[in-house]
Scaffold this active site. Structure first.
Site, PDB file in Angstrom:
ATOM      1  N   SER A 165       7.769   4.561  -5.197  1.00  0.00           N
ATOM      2  CA  SER A 165       7.466   5.797  -5.925  1.00  0.00           C
ATOM      3  C   SER A 165       7.988   5.827  -7.353  1.00  0.00           C
ATOM      4  O   SER A 165       8.045   6.896  -7.972  1.00  0.00           O
ATOM      5  CB  SER A 165       7.996   7.026  -5.164  1.00  0.00           C
TER       6      SER A 165
ATOM      7  N   ALA B  53       6.691  -1.994  -4.545  1.00  0.00           N
ATOM      8  CA  ALA B  53       6.766  -1.200  -3.314  1.00  0.00           C
ATOM      9  C   ALA B  53       5.717  -0.091  -3.293  1.00  0.00           C
ATOM     10  O   ALA B  53       4.964   0.119  -4.256  1.00  0.00           O
ATOM     11  CB  ALA B  53       8.161  -0.616  -3.160  1.00  0.00           C
ATOM     12  N   HIS B  54       5.681   0.641  -2.170  1.00  0.00           N
ATOM     13  CA  HIS B  54       4.662   1.660  -1.962  1.00  0.00           C
ATOM     14  C   HIS B  54       4.749   2.795  -2.972  1.00  0.00           C
ATOM     15  O   HIS B  54       5.827   3.215  -3.377  1.00  0.00           O
ATOM     16  CB  HIS B  54       4.749   2.230  -0.533  1.00  0.00           C
ATOM     17  N   ASN B  55       3.585   3.248  -3.409  1.00  0.00           N
ATOM     18  CA  ASN B  55       3.432   4.382  -4.315  1.00  0.00           C
ATOM     19  C   ASN B  55       3.977   4.150  -5.716  1.00  0.00           C
ATOM     20  O   ASN B  55       4.137   5.094  -6.496  1.00  0.00           O
ATOM     21  CB  ASN B  55       4.051   5.650  -3.735  1.00  0.00           C
TER      22      ASN B  55
ATOM     23  N   ARG C  67       0.837  -1.198   0.000  1.00  0.00           N
ATOM     24  CA  ARG C  67       0.000   0.000   0.000  1.00  0.00           C
ATOM     25  C   ARG C  67       0.874   1.251   0.000  1.00  0.00           C
ATOM     26  O   ARG C  67       2.056   1.221   0.399  1.00  0.00           O
ATOM     27  CB  ARG C  67      -0.933   0.008   1.204  1.00  0.00           C
TER      28      ARG C  67
END
Length: 343
Positions: free
Chosen positions: A260, A240-242, A219
């Site tokens: 990201s 991974a996140h974002n 998330r």
């Protein structure tokens, strides 16, 4: 499940040559065909097997003309490979057409689900879960609070979908996949210890996304980790996140994408690729297996190596990599000769 040649021909809009009532109950390779099985012939390299196969029914192209006697019933279609794929899809739909809620399982009173829903034993639906029509959830699946699942979704045994995740129509999530676990967010303090940064975002999967077994999608810290429509993920991938992955991008097993990073549309990423965080990869990019990507990548680039080089440059350089021992020997001999002449 048994199907006759006539029924199969009806599904595929094909023509039967042979016994229209012969039935099959399983699929096989043409070289391994046996009585009661269905196979296909699309590659001319396998033509010889059609005369020896024991498969009851064989799907072939309409232009196929046998040169010997056949024991198998033929179904002639425009494209044997596409027709067999269509039949596999139909077979899976029939096989997966379970309905009802098995016990023991837990369904929150506030959870909602549409018609044609199947929930396998030992599964869990949390508060305010909303599930569409014809969704199949196999045993030992966890679906957390406030998750939304669209229509025609398949979630196989042991998958875990954390709270607030959004799963679009016609997605497939395979066993052991984890959607929406916390991103890897920690900050060091003055003592060198790490404090957790709360991960308050979610995961959004648009329609027709496939997630392989054991793959993990974290998330977002804030906002969303997003997989656009048609994304295909192999087994054991870490997102991974974002991270955002563009439409119809396909990624092979054991690839890891750090936080990201934005990946464009229609990219192909090989196995065991490592991609650093906070970079942008353009559209239609091709990344060869085991490459390491540490920079922004423009549209249509083809990369290989670690750190990755342009694919053509890598291949030219590799010629020299292979010849390094020979080149070193040549240079050493030249140096000895020059030293000898100087003496």
């Amino acid at each position: 499940m048994k199907f006759t040649a006539t029924q199969i021909a009806g599904i595929l809009e094909g023509e039967v040559e042979g016994n229209p009532q012969i039935a099959v109950h399983k699929l096989s390779k043409i070289e391994e065909g046996e009585k009661g099985s269905l196979t296909f012939l699309a590659n001319p390299k396998y033509t010889s097997y059609i005369y020896s196969t024991k498969a009851s029914i064989t799907i072939v192209n309409k232009d196929f003309t046998p040169e010997q006697d056949l024991s198998t019933t033929l179904i002639k279609v425009d494209d044997a490979y596409k027709s067999f794929s269509k039949l596999l899809e139909y077979y899976n739909q029939v096989k997966n057409n379970k309905v009802g809620i098995e016990n023991p399982s837990f369904v929150s009173e506030s959870a909602e689900y549409g018609e044609g829903f199947y929930l396998g034993a030992f599964s869990y639906l949390g508060n305010n879960v909303k599930i569409g029509k014809d969704v199949k959830v196999y045993p030992n699946v966890y679906i957390g609070d406030n998750v939304t699942v669209g229509d025609n979704v398949l979630i196989f045994a042991g998958a875990k979908i954390y709270s607030e995740s959004i799963i679009g129509d016609s997605c497939v999530i395979h066993s052991g996949a984890i959607i929406g676990a916390d991103g890897f967010g920690f900050t060091p303090n003055s003592n060198g210890e790490y404090s957790k940064v709360p991960q308050t975002g979610n995961v959004i999967m648009e329609e027709n996304v496939d997630v392989g077994a054991g793959t993990t999608i974290d998330r977002a810290t804030l906002g969303s980790t997003i997989l656009r429509k048609g994304v295909k993920l192999d087994n054991q991938i870490q997102i991974a996140h974002n991270v955002e992955i563009g439409e119809h991008t396909a990624i092979a097993a054991q690839t890891g994408i750090a936080g990201s990073t934005k990946i464009g549309k229609h990219c192909l990423i090989g196995g065991q690729v490592g991609i650093v965080g906070h970079i942008t990869i353009g559209d239609r990019v091709r990344i060869q297996a085991q490459s390491g990507i540490g920079r922004n990548v423009k549209d249509d680039e083809v990369l290989q190596g670690s750190p990755a080089l342009n694919y053509g440059d890598y291949n030219k350089s590799y010629v020299h990599f292979k010849n390094l021992p020979k080149l070193v020997n040549t240079i050493t001999n030249i140096e000895k000769k020059v030293e000898g002449e100087q003496d």
